[in-house]
Design a protein around this motif. Structure first.
Motif, PDB file in Angstrom:
ATOM      1  N   UNK A 499     -24.258  65.921  21.403  1.00 39.25           N
ATOM      2  CA  UNK A 499     -25.520  66.643  21.628  1.00 39.25           C
ATOM      3  C   UNK A 499     -25.927  66.623  23.092  1.00 39.25           C
ATOM      4  N   UNK A 500     -25.296  65.757  23.875  1.00 39.27           N
ATOM      5  CA  UNK A 500     -25.629  65.663  25.292  1.00 39.27           C
ATOM      6  C   UNK A 500     -24.954  66.776  26.100  1.00 39.27           C
ATOM      7  N   UNK A 501     -23.607  66.922  25.908  1.00 41.14           N
ATOM      8  CA  UNK A 501     -22.877  67.897  26.726  1.00 41.14           C
ATOM      9  C   UNK A 501     -22.288  69.035  25.909  1.00 41.14           C
ATOM     10  N   UNK A 536     -17.086  57.073  18.600  1.00 43.41           N
ATOM     11  CA  UNK A 536     -18.440  56.513  18.717  1.00 43.41           C
ATOM     12  C   UNK A 536     -19.140  57.024  19.964  1.00 43.41           C
ATOM     13  N   UNK A 537     -18.357  57.414  20.955  1.00 44.66           N
ATOM     14  CA  UNK A 537     -18.930  57.962  22.181  1.00 44.66           C
ATOM     15  C   UNK A 537     -18.168  59.229  22.556  1.00 44.66           C
ATOM     16  N   UNK A 538     -18.803  60.089  23.317  1.00 45.73           N
ATOM     17  CA  UNK A 538     -18.201  61.356  23.733  1.00 45.73           C
ATOM     18  C   UNK A 538     -17.105  61.102  24.772  1.00 45.73           C
ATOM     19  N   UNK A 539     -15.942  61.675  24.552  1.00 43.64           N
ATOM     20  CA  UNK A 539     -14.833  61.490  25.485  1.00 43.64           C
ATOM     21  C   UNK A 539     -15.065  62.254  26.787  1.00 43.64           C
ATOM     22  N   UNK A 542     -19.209  60.455  27.893  1.00 43.40           N
ATOM     23  CA  UNK A 542     -19.412  59.044  27.510  1.00 43.40           C
ATOM     24  C   UNK A 542     -20.750  58.793  26.847  1.00 43.40           C
ATOM     25  N   UNK A 543     -21.422  59.830  26.391  1.00 37.75           N
ATOM     26  CA  UNK A 543     -22.698  59.665  25.692  1.00 37.75           C
ATOM     27  C   UNK A 543     -22.447  59.168  24.270  1.00 37.75           C
ATOM     28  N   UNK A 544     -23.442  58.492  23.709  1.00 39.89           N
ATOM     29  CA  UNK A 544     -23.323  58.019  22.327  1.00 39.89           C
ATOM     30  C   UNK A 544     -24.023  58.954  21.337  1.00 39.89           C
ATOM     31  N   UNK A 545     -24.465  60.122  21.823  1.00 44.45           N
ATOM     32  CA  UNK A 545     -25.199  61.055  20.947  1.00 44.45           C
ATOM     33  C   UNK A 545     -24.223  61.945  20.175  1.00 44.45           C
ATOM     34  N   UNK A 546     -23.332  61.299  19.420  1.00 40.64           N
ATOM     35  CA  UNK A 546     -22.354  62.022  18.597  1.00 40.64           C
ATOM     36  C   UNK A 546     -23.024  62.393  17.276  1.00 40.64           C
ATOM     37  N   UNK A 547     -22.876  63.648  16.869  1.00 43.46           N
ATOM     38  CA  UNK A 547     -23.448  64.094  15.598  1.00 43.46           C
ATOM     39  C   UNK A 547     -22.420  64.908  14.815  1.00 43.46           C
TER      40      UNK A 547
END
Length: 792
Positions: A499-501, A536-539, A542-547
């Motif tokens: 959701x971040x990038x 668990x984190x975006x490759x 590196x954000x943790x806002x995975x949905x």
């Protein structure tokens, strides 16, 4: 001298013709048209498998000799050999590939690999590949294994499946027998209580299955009595197909209504006449299967045989049980969920005339039946009748050829025929018969309601279900009635996104997002099989806002349990039916009313007949409607109509809820009104304007290579060839990347040719096929698909 014309097992344009070999005197009585042989080929004279397609008398003393015969009797008949020549003109696969497609895998093994002298093979496996006649085997077995197989060889025919001794190839039943007199005299110490119990059991049951003993007694206890010489074990070969006949109660023919009786009489009149395909268009629940059964009954009475094709493996058990109940041991089954050994068993039963009715999926059209009286293709509109891998044949086209050869009646049955078949019926190419009412006079077509997802935005407690559908499900649960729910996606979630990038977790080998599977807690690619853990984190950032986004049957199942914790729910999709027999087990449980809700993908949409199902829910009607394929609307209409037909098939009224974001779409509207003729009339002008079937024929050419620049270059060279050979009236689309442009680390481009009459088409396509195998095209993959069913 006798010369054999032989197609050798090398799929290439250079070898796509018969080679001539001299038949030695010792093999004259064994070599026959349709037999498999071994022949030396090329400068190295390596032994290859081949098929004898012709025998002639010629004086050509310089020819190489046939080295070995693999069959005591031919495995292919003249009709099948003729069929290959006919198919070769429209199915752009080599003849050897078509020949092998007609046989079970056990008869088309990699013989070259097995014949290598240094290959480490069990001698019984090596023996199995050499055929079935003792006199032939001894002239061919390599010396290093000859001595090891003496004890295995028996006079006359040798059972290939038996000799292979492969657990996948043969099923063995282990049983025991007891020397009761000796056992009664045997003295056992009073403290050996388990042995005393086993002795009493054996005295009461002097013979039976070993598996029964192991349910109560340990292997050590059983071994003790074997060592004493009072318990003897033996193995018996069991034909796997016998299991299908167990527990099936014989059925009697049903009384037909006037419509069914009239259709049956017209079909009977066509047996043995010049074959014209018959489109049998009947509403869901109109009793087409009973018409099929009574037609085949007439065929068998006339001493003829029959083939029945069904589109889905999930339908095969239910359909085959109906045919077994009517025709007993005369029925054989052929479909992809059988093991190689089971397919061989069934093929052998058909070949020897023990089975006269073949029920199966697409490949069953090649069943080696003689004197065919009827070929029936149920749900004829289904795209699964077209093979998507080499050889790319359509079972319907092969059925037309076989029906013509045997003067058999060919029945194409469907509630929603393909647009092409319906158009052929309107032009007189096919005959057309109709069933307009349900066979059960107490049953009526269900009421269908469209529910617009947009009306409930922000009101849904769970993502897959609107309050309206949940209300209807609760109503059926309260009444003790059953519900069928369809969602055309397996898995838990369509994709995982940051959701971040905005990055989506994609397959490294394919241009497609990975699908979340919660049962295995993994991310899977449904194209190449790549699998990894849930991120668990975006490759990317590196954000943790995975949905998780999208939906799937697994997620829908979890939501159902959340809303209806008391409900008994069965899930049926690719993931839950991987295990052999899983399709049948799930459907049998639902049929016994051991579950309230059956949730599944499109495999539940067709052919299922459960009288207590009064509600069908389509969770999202839009999943396929916007795909870049001219058949998207047709497939959506067919699927919705078919799944709606599962409701209200008995005395209880049926209801259907279709959830959609596009309630005004014409395919969905016509499905709501169950108006096939309206849909057909609306769709035909669209096809005409866009120059698609049934107004034009199509051929798809797909090219793949690891380097995109290479596949692009070759695609444009092929485009130049097509323009050179084809007339200006032919319409050529592309080359363009396929909608999913990369899978398995290969880039894919496609060209579509639309045409009406092109005399040079076969020539140029064969020329392209030959060019694709030249040394300069190393790494290039080319497929030519006549009338492709999918463009993705």
């Amino acid at each position: 001298m006798t010369v054999a014309r032989i197609i050798v097992d090398i799929p290439s344009m250079q070898t796509d013709k018969p080679y001539s070999y001299r038949v030695p005197q010792a093999l004259l009585s064994l070599v026959a048209v349709g037999s498999r042989v071994h022949v030396p080929f090329g400068r190295s004279n390596r032994l290859l498998q081949g098929f004898v397609v012709e025998l002639v008398e010629e004086d050509l003393p310089s020819l190489k000799e046939v080295a070995a015969v693999l069959d005591l009797e031919p495995v292919l008949n003249q009709e099948q050999l003729d069929l290959v020549n006919q198919m070769r003109k429209t199915v752009f696969s080599y003849k050897i590939t078509l020949l092998k497609a007609m046989l079970p895998n056990l008869l088309t093994s990699d013989y070259d690999r097995l014949l290598r002298p240094n290959q480490a093979l069990d001698p019984t496996d090596r023996l199995a590949i050499f055929g079935q006649a003792e006199q032939v085997l001894w002239s061919q077995l390599p010396a290093e294994v000859e001595g090891q197989v003496v004890s295995l060889v028996k006079a006359g025919l040798i059972d290939l499946a038996y000799i292979a001794k492969d657990k996948k190839t043969i099923k063995r039943l282990k049983s025991y027998k007891v020397d009761a007199a000796y056992l009664a005299e045997l003295v056992i110490a009073p403290r050996a209580k388990k042995r005393l119990l086993l002795r009493e059991y054996l005295l009461a049951h002097p013979q039976g299955l070993l598996s029964d003993l192991y349910q109560t007694f340990s292997r050590d206890q059983v071994h003790y009595f074997r060592e004493l010489g009072v318990l003897f074990l033996e193995e018996t070969e069991v034909n796997r197909s016998q299991l299908y006949f167990e527990g099936v109660t014989k059925s009697e023919r049903l009384t037909l209504n006037d419509e069914q009786a009239e259709v049956l009489e017209q079909l009977k009149d066509k047996i043995g006449q010049r074959s014209v395909p018959v489109l049998l268009q009947g509403v869901t629940g109109s009793g087409k299967t009973e018409v099929y059964l009574q037609l085949i009954d007439q065929v068998l009475t006339l001493g003829k045989t029959a083939i029945v094709l069904v589109p889905e493996i999930s339908l095969t058990p239910q359909m085959s049980r109906r045919f077994i109940a009517r025709f007993g041991q005369q029925v054989a089954m052929l479909h992809s969920s059988l093991s190689d050994g089971e397919k061989f068993d069934e093929w052998r039963r058909i070949k020897t005339g023990q089975a006269r009715v073949v029920v199966g999926a697409r490949s069953a059209i090649f069943a080696p039946l003689e004197n065919i009286g009827a070929i029936i293709i149920d749900e004829e509109h289904e795209s699964s009748y077209k093979q998507e891998s080499n050889p790319r044949y359509h079972a319907r086209d092969v059925a037309v050829l076989r029906a013509n050869y045997h003067q058999a009646v060919l029945v194409l049955g469907s509630a929603t025929p393909s647009i092409e078949s319906r158009a052929r019926a309107s032009r007189g190419v096919y005959d057309r018969l109709s069933l307009t009412q349900r066979a059960n006079p107490a049953a009526s077509l269900p009421q269908i309601e469209l529910v617009d997802f947009r009306d409930y935005l922000g009101q849904q407690a769970v993502s897959n279900f609107t309050p309206r559908l949940l209300e209807k499900i609760q109503n059926r649960l309260d009444k003790g009635e059953q519900v069928v729910l369809m969602l055309n996606r397996r898995g838990y979630s369509s994709f995982v996104m940051c959701r971040e990038c905005g990055a989506v977790d994609q397959c490294p080998n394919c241009d497609i997002s990975l699908t979340l599977h919660m049962t295995t807690r993994s991310m899977n690619c449904h194209y190449c099989g790549f699998q990894k853990g849930i991120p668990q984190i975006c490759s990317n950032c590196r954000s943790s806002t995975i949905r998780y986004y999208g939906t799937g049957t697994q997620k829908a199942y979890d939501e159902l349990l959340q809303v209806f914790p008391q409900a008994r729910i069965l899930r049926m999709d690719v993931d839950t039916t991987r295990k052999k027999g899983a399709h049948q087990a799930i459907l049998e449980r639902f049929g016994r009313q051991e579950a309230d809700i059956l949730l599944g993908t499109q495999m539940i949409a067709k052919g299922l007949d459960f009288p207590n199902v009064t509600l069908v829910g389509v969770l999202n009607a839009d999943t396929a409607i916007h795909l870049p394929d001219f058949r998207s609307a047709e497939r959506t209409f067919q699927l919705l109509t078919q799944v709606a037909g599962r409701a209200g098939r008995a005395a209880k009224a049926g209801e259907v809820i279709i959830q959609t974001y596009n309630p005004q779409n014409y395919a969905i509207q016509f499905a709501k009104n169950q108006d096939y003729e309206g849909f057909y009339a609306y769709e035909m002008p669209l096809r005409q304007r866009l120059a698609y079937p049934p107004y034009y024929y199509t051929v798809g050419l797909s090219l793949s290579h690891a380097q995109e620049e290479v596949v692009m270059k070759q695609a444009y060279e092929i485009l130049d060839l097509l323009r050179q050979y084809l007339s200006p009236q032919a319409k050529i689309l592309g080359p363009v990347p396929k909608p999913i442009a990369r899978t398995h680390n290969l880039y894919h481009y496609q060209i579509i040719v639309k045409y009406r009459f092109e005399a040079g088409l076969e020539t140029v396509l064969n020329h392209i096929l030959a060019l694709s195998q030249s040394p300069e095209q190393k790494g290039l993959r080319l497929s030519i698909d006549s009338e492709p069913q999918h463009f993705l």
